[in-house]
Write an enzyme that holds these catalytic residues in place. Structure first.
Site, PDB file in Angstrom:
ATOM      1  N   LYS A   5      15.296  32.702 -11.696  1.00  0.00           N
ATOM      2  CA  LYS A   5      13.999  32.100 -11.362  1.00  0.00           C
ATOM      3  C   LYS A   5      13.003  33.173 -10.911  1.00  0.00           C
ATOM      4  CE  LYS A   5      13.230  30.147  -7.133  1.00  0.00           C
ATOM      5  NZ  LYS A   5      11.994  30.681  -6.532  1.00  0.00           N
ATOM      6  N   ASN A   6      13.459  34.065 -10.027  1.00  0.00           N
ATOM      7  CA  ASN A   6      12.522  35.023  -9.457  1.00  0.00           C
ATOM      8  C   ASN A   6      12.161  36.154 -10.417  1.00  0.00           C
ATOM      9  OD1 ASN A   6      12.420  33.493  -7.194  1.00  0.00           O
ATOM     10  ND2 ASN A   6      13.595  34.908  -5.893  1.00  0.00           N
ATOM     11  N   CYS A  16       4.048  27.836   3.971  1.00  0.00           N
ATOM     12  CA  CYS A  16       5.336  27.554   3.349  1.00  0.00           C
ATOM     13  C   CYS A  16       6.355  27.296   4.430  1.00  0.00           C
ATOM     14  CB  CYS A  16       5.752  28.726   2.493  1.00  0.00           C
ATOM     15  SG  CYS A  16       7.362  28.509   1.810  1.00  0.00           S
ATOM     16  N   ILE A  72      -0.665  36.902   2.269  1.00  0.00           N
ATOM     17  CA  ILE A  72      -0.854  37.617   0.999  1.00  0.00           C
ATOM     18  C   ILE A  72      -1.634  38.917   1.213  1.00  0.00           C
ATOM     19  CG2 ILE A  72      -0.686  35.665  -0.622  1.00  0.00           C
ATOM     20  CD1 ILE A  72      -3.809  35.533  -0.407  1.00  0.00           C
ATOM     21  N   ASP A 132      17.662  35.036   0.534  1.00  0.00           N
ATOM     22  CA  ASP A 132      17.844  33.814  -0.255  1.00  0.00           C
ATOM     23  C   ASP A 132      19.303  33.339  -0.285  1.00  0.00           C
ATOM     24  OD1 ASP A 132      15.176  33.676  -0.749  1.00  0.00           O
ATOM     25  OD2 ASP A 132      15.278  34.359  -2.824  1.00  0.00           O
ATOM     26  N   ARG A 175      13.857  23.037  -7.700  1.00  0.00           N
ATOM     27  CA  ARG A 175      12.969  24.177  -7.954  1.00  0.00           C
ATOM     28  C   ARG A 175      13.772  25.395  -8.423  1.00  0.00           C
ATOM     29  NH1 ARG A 175      10.705  26.262  -3.137  1.00  0.00           N
ATOM     30  NH2 ARG A 175      10.265  27.862  -4.646  1.00  0.00           N
TER      31      ARG A 175
HETATM   32  C1  UD1 Z   1      10.206  36.685  -3.045  1.00  0.00           C
HETATM   33  C2  UD1 Z   1      11.099  35.639  -3.652  1.00  0.00           C
HETATM   34  C3  UD1 Z   1      11.788  34.831  -2.563  1.00  0.00           C
HETATM   35  C4  UD1 Z   1      12.505  35.759  -1.599  1.00  0.00           C
HETATM   36  C5  UD1 Z   1      11.584  36.847  -1.094  1.00  0.00           C
HETATM   37  C6  UD1 Z   1      12.286  37.893  -0.248  1.00  0.00           C
HETATM   38  C7  UD1 Z   1       9.995  35.163  -5.741  1.00  0.00           C
HETATM   39  C8  UD1 Z   1       9.260  34.158  -6.568  1.00  0.00           C
HETATM   40  N1  UD1 Z   1      10.318  34.771  -4.496  1.00  0.00           N
HETATM   41  O1  UD1 Z   1       9.211  35.984  -2.311  1.00  0.00           O
HETATM   42  O2  UD1 Z   1      12.716  33.944  -3.174  1.00  0.00           O
HETATM   43  O3  UD1 Z   1      12.970  35.017  -0.481  1.00  0.00           O
HETATM   44  O4  UD1 Z   1      10.973  37.535  -2.203  1.00  0.00           O
HETATM   45  O5  UD1 Z   1      13.349  38.460  -0.940  1.00  0.00           O
HETATM   46  O6  UD1 Z   1      10.314  36.240  -6.201  1.00  0.00           O
HETATM   47  N2  UD1 Z   1       4.568  39.440   3.516  1.00  0.00           N
HETATM   48  C9  UD1 Z   1       3.445  39.826   4.197  1.00  0.00           C
HETATM   49  N3  UD1 Z   1       2.297  40.039   3.463  1.00  0.00           N
HETATM   50  C10 UD1 Z   1       2.246  39.897   2.117  1.00  0.00           C
HETATM   51  C11 UD1 Z   1       3.416  39.513   1.440  1.00  0.00           C
HETATM   52  C12 UD1 Z   1       4.566  39.286   2.175  1.00  0.00           C
HETATM   53  O7  UD1 Z   1       3.455  39.966   5.410  1.00  0.00           O
HETATM   54  O8  UD1 Z   1       1.180  40.104   1.515  1.00  0.00           O
HETATM   55  C13 UD1 Z   1       5.804  39.192   4.301  1.00  0.00           C
HETATM   56  C14 UD1 Z   1       6.263  37.734   4.152  1.00  0.00           C
HETATM   57  O9  UD1 Z   1       5.608  36.908   5.072  1.00  0.00           O
HETATM   58  C15 UD1 Z   1       7.750  37.849   4.436  1.00  0.00           C
HETATM   59  C16 UD1 Z   1       8.102  39.236   3.874  1.00  0.00           C
HETATM   60  O10 UD1 Z   1       6.872  39.924   3.725  1.00  0.00           O
HETATM   61  O11 UD1 Z   1       7.989  37.839   5.812  1.00  0.00           O
HETATM   62  C17 UD1 Z   1       8.806  39.182   2.517  1.00  0.00           C
HETATM   63  O12 UD1 Z   1       8.002  38.500   1.580  1.00  0.00           O
HETATM   64  P1  UD1 Z   1       7.979  38.877   0.044  1.00  0.00           P
HETATM   65  O13 UD1 Z   1       8.963  39.966  -0.239  1.00  0.00           O
HETATM   66  O14 UD1 Z   1       6.565  39.085  -0.366  1.00  0.00           O
HETATM   67  O15 UD1 Z   1       8.501  37.531  -0.588  1.00  0.00           O
HETATM   68  P2  UD1 Z   1       7.904  36.742  -1.800  1.00  0.00           P
HETATM   69  O16 UD1 Z   1       7.456  37.686  -2.853  1.00  0.00           O
HETATM   70  O17 UD1 Z   1       6.979  35.696  -1.305  1.00  0.00           O
END
Ligand code: UD1
Length: 419
Positions: A22-23, A117, A124, A305, A397
């Protein structure tokens, strides 16, 4: 409202085949927007998140074929809009992946801010920091984020945290930027390598994916390609834990064993026997023994995960296991549900202390998020009586046919539709 009912099942035994990740597929689907012609994607899992991404690409103007035999075609050669509709973005955080490709292709992207979430605030800021470093003007307002750039220019971007999504989004945005972009402290997940491979097949020049430094040399334009996505390591890990918890013996096929090093190591520490083949894992849980501690970390550390599923396992192993969550700040919602099933878990800050005893009882519980839902199914397999899991749309999902796959190896599990 559908529910999943799970009854105590004996040791699971047989073969399970893993679907595409999925990811990996979600960012790759978003990346098809960068192509100039039709892309063919293979090994696509039939999941709710995949259909939402398909709807989003269609809404943006791409021609998307229905998923058939694991194959999906996306033709982005017509006009692609710069704005993604609120309704679709709100359904799935990963919709935000279209921002980088839209910015690269159209020079403008206007996307509704992803909603909060269940597993934490998930900002972001790192995605936006990257777009801005590449020369985009970012504006936030009225629930939207807009990025605009006459042209993107390569630069060096240091990520404060190796965010998977930010690494992928910046990588996609940089493919057609002028000059060279270097992402430092990049995430190293296998799904990032898969995305880089896809982009390179389109004609991009991405090097270093899978390390903490990724170098992208911008190219004029991208072509089209055929690509099969990698197997889902989280689905694999979930079934490995199912074999261990039920003291069963499962052959798990279509696997890249090197993607599962932390889970293999931790299960072995619990006495589980694991045979690693080229593309399979055989997991034998007959000698499952004591508890271990785990700490979630970015890859190659223990994946967040699989934290919830591993916590279910620790409720049945002997002794105390400590689960430390360092990736997300609020990813323990399954704890109260597992405790309703008779588990003994206490949260202390970012850690959960799990006292294993093995006396789980079936109860009515709720899937609070995707992996929490999987953890409850696993707990239901060893709990006395019936476990009734609600809010299972979360599970749909991310797991293809989870009941059928588990029933095929002897689990007592079924889905019921409720009035
Ligand atoms: C992806 C995966 C998700 C997995 C996660 C961590 C997908 C679709 N989803 O989510 O299943 O649990 O990686 O392995 O690939 N953060 C910030 N600022 C940002 C972005 C992230 O502070 O701009 C923080 C988030 O709040 C979180 C941490 O970084 O605490 C990790 O997030 P991230 O690695 O970005 O996860 P996702 O890409 O959302």
């Amino acid at each position: 409202m559908a529910k999943i009912l799970v009854e105590k099942s004996g040791p699971l035994s047989g073969t399970i085949k893993i679907n595409g990740a999925k990811n990996a597929v979600l960012p790759i689907l978003a990346a098809t927007l960068l192509a100039s012609d039709k892309c063919v994607l293979e090994e696509i899992p039939n999941l709710r998140d995949v259909s939402v991404m398909g709807e989003l690409l269609t809404a943006l103007g791409a021609k998307v074929s229905p998923l058939k035999d694991g194959c999906m075609e996306v033709d982005p050669s017509g006009e692609i809009l710069g704005e993604a509709p609120y309704e679709l973005i709100q359904k799935m955080r990963a919709s935000f992946f279209v921002m980088g490709p839209l910015l690269a292709k159209n020079g403008v992207a206007r996307i509704s801010m992803p909603g909060g979430c269940a597993i934490g605030a998930r900002p972001i800021d790192l995605h936006l920091k990257g777009f801005s470093a590449l020369g985009a003007e970012i504006e936030l307002g009225h629930g939207f984020v807009e990025a605009r750039a006459e042209k993107l220019v390569g630069t060096t971007i240091y990520l404060d945290f190796p965010s998977v999504g930010a690494t992928e989004n910046i990588m996609m945005a940089a493919t057609m930027a002028e000059g060279t972009t270097i992402i430092e402290n990049a995430a190293e997940e296998p799904e990032i390598i898969d995305l880089a491979n896809f982009l390179n097949k389109l004609g991009a020049n991405v090097k270093g994916a899978g390390t903490d430094t990724i170098k992208i040399v911008g190219v004029e334009s991208l072509g089209s390609t055929v690509h099969a996505v990698i197997p889902d390591r989280i689905e694999t890990g979930t079934y490995m834990i199912a074999a261990a918890m039920t003291r069963g013996n499962l052959m798990i096929e279509n696997v890249v064993p090197s993607h599962l090093k932390p889970i293999i190591a931790k299960l072995r520490e619990c006495g589980v026997e694991i045979e690693e083949g080229d593309d399979y894992l055989r997991v034998d849980g007959k000698n499952l023994t004591g508890s271990v501690d785990i700490t979630t970390l970015p890859y190659p550390g223990f994946p967040t995960d699989l934290q919830a599923q591993f916590m279910s396992l620790l409720t049945v192993t002997e002794g105390t296991g400590i689960v430390s969550e360092t990736v997300f700040e609020n990813r323990f919602m399954h704890v109260s549900e597992l405790n309703r099933m008779g588990a003994n878990i206490k949260i202390e800050g970012h850690s959960a202390v799990v006292q294993g005893h093995g006396n789980l009882q079936g109860a009515q519980v709720k899937a609070t998020d995707l992996r929490a839902g999987a953890a409850l199914i696993l707990a239901g397999l060893v709990a006395d009586g019936v476990t009734e899991i609600g809010d299972i749309y979360h599970i749909d999902r991310g797991y293809v046919a989870i009941e059928e796959k588990l029933r095929g190896v002897g689990a007592n599990i079924r889905r019921v539709e409720e009035e």
